[in-house]
Scaffold this motif. Structure first.
Motif, mmCIF file in Angstrom:
data_model
loop_
_atom_site.group_PDB
_atom_site.id
_atom_site.type_symbol
_atom_site.label_atom_id
_atom_site.label_comp_id
_atom_site.label_asym_id
_atom_site.label_seq_id
_atom_site.Cartn_x
_atom_site.Cartn_y
_atom_site.Cartn_z
ATOM 1 N N ALA A 88 73.836 23.738 38.235
ATOM 2 C CA ALA A 88 72.961 22.582 38.443
ATOM 3 C C ALA A 88 72.877 21.735 37.179
ATOM 4 O O ALA A 88 72.812 20.498 37.250
ATOM 5 N N GLU A 89 72.892 22.375 36.008
ATOM 6 C CA GLU A 89 72.863 21.633 34.738
ATOM 7 C C GLU A 89 74.116 20.780 34.583
ATOM 8 O O GLU A 89 74.049 19.650 34.090
ATOM 9 N N VAL A 90 75.270 21.306 34.995
ATOM 10 C CA VAL A 90 76.514 20.544 34.917
ATOM 11 C C VAL A 90 76.436 19.336 35.844
ATOM 12 O O VAL A 90 76.820 18.223 35.474
ATOM 13 N N VAL A 91 75.914 19.548 37.046
ATOM 14 C CA VAL A 91 75.765 18.435 37.995
ATOM 15 C C VAL A 91 74.833 17.385 37.407
ATOM 16 O O VAL A 91 75.130 16.192 37.421
ATOM 17 N N ALA A 92 73.710 17.821 36.859
ATOM 18 C CA ALA A 92 72.759 16.883 36.257
ATOM 19 C C ALA A 92 73.394 16.151 35.078
ATOM 20 O O ALA A 92 73.081 14.980 34.826
ATOM 21 N N GLY A 93 74.316 16.814 34.384
ATOM 22 C CA GLY A 93 74.973 16.203 33.228
ATOM 23 C C GLY A 93 75.901 15.055 33.580
ATOM 24 O O GLY A 93 76.151 14.179 32.755
ATOM 25 N N VAL A 94 76.437 15.036 34.788
ATOM 26 C CA VAL A 94 77.337 13.951 35.178
ATOM 27 C C VAL A 94 76.595 12.815 35.879
ATOM 28 O O VAL A 94 77.182 11.792 36.194
ATOM 29 N N LEU A 95 75.310 13.014 36.127
ATOM 30 C CA LEU A 95 74.517 11.975 36.775
ATOM 31 C C LEU A 95 73.740 11.176 35.733
ATOM 32 O O LEU A 95 73.216 11.744 34.767
ATOM 33 N N GLU A 96 73.666 9.874 35.935
ATOM 34 C CA GLU A 96 72.950 8.993 35.009
ATOM 35 C C GLU A 96 71.476 9.380 34.931
ATOM 36 O O GLU A 96 70.933 9.565 33.861
ATOM 37 N N ALA A 97 70.842 9.449 36.073
ATOM 38 C CA ALA A 97 69.439 9.847 36.150
ATOM 39 C C ALA A 97 69.330 10.887 37.259
ATOM 40 O O ALA A 97 69.221 10.538 38.433
ATOM 41 N N PRO A 98 69.397 12.178 36.911
ATOM 42 C CA PRO A 98 69.370 13.220 37.938
ATOM 43 C C PRO A 98 68.107 13.131 38.798
ATOM 44 O O PRO A 98 67.015 12.913 38.273
#
Length: 160
Positions: free
Chosen positions: A75-85
């Motif tokens: 989930a942290e990796v996914v949040a890392g590729v999103l501008e504003a998770p």
């Protein structure tokens, strides 16, 4: 002739079962720890697991993780590729839809050696708009490489 061969096959199977039962009866008792150790010795060992994260618009992110990492790390990796998770980022597998708990490891969930995990985002939000500038740049580069190769199939695959 078929009846005789069926009967001989059935007799051979029965004899094999009896032999296995006798072997199990004569074997020494095993403690829970001994059984767990035996199961670990038989288990295949993987140094990493390949996770494909698929967003609602079918944009796919591929990342490698250690099998003992948690879903929270994914989930942290996914949040890392999103501008504003988004506040509600849900990871799940399907079918049937199984929401993944952040505390569980990839190995515990049976996601080793590879798995497809779906990312749930707020409704009607294109993934392209949510991606960070760096992630969009990487996506554009992979599209350009696929187009430079001259393959429409490769370009389509890069988009997914």
């Amino acid at each position: 002739e078929d009846g005789a061969s069926d009967a001989s096959l059935a007799a051979a199977a029965m004899a094999a079962r009896m032999k296995q039962r006798k072997k199990d009866e004569d074997a020494p008792f095993k403690t829970k720890q001994m059984r767990e150790l035996e199961a670990l010795e038989k288990e295949r060992v993987f140094s990493y697991t390949l996770i494909r994260l698929q967003f609602p618009d079918r944009t796919t992110l591929v990342a490698a993780f250690h099998p003992n990492e948690t879903v929270g790390a994914v989930a942290e990796v996914v949040a890392g590729v999103l501008e504003a998770p988004p506040k509600q980022l849900t990871l799940f597998t399907s079918p049937p839809r199984t929401v993944l708990s952040p505390a569980n490891t990839l190995r515990e969930l049976g996601l080793v050696p590879a798995a497809l995990i779906y990312v749930s985002l707020p409704a009607n939000t294109p993934t392209q708009e949510l991606l960070s500038a760096k992630a969009r740049l990487l996506l554009d580069e992979s599209m350009a490489q696929a187009l430079a190769a001259g393959s429409a199939a490769a370009a389509a695959k890069a988009m997914l």
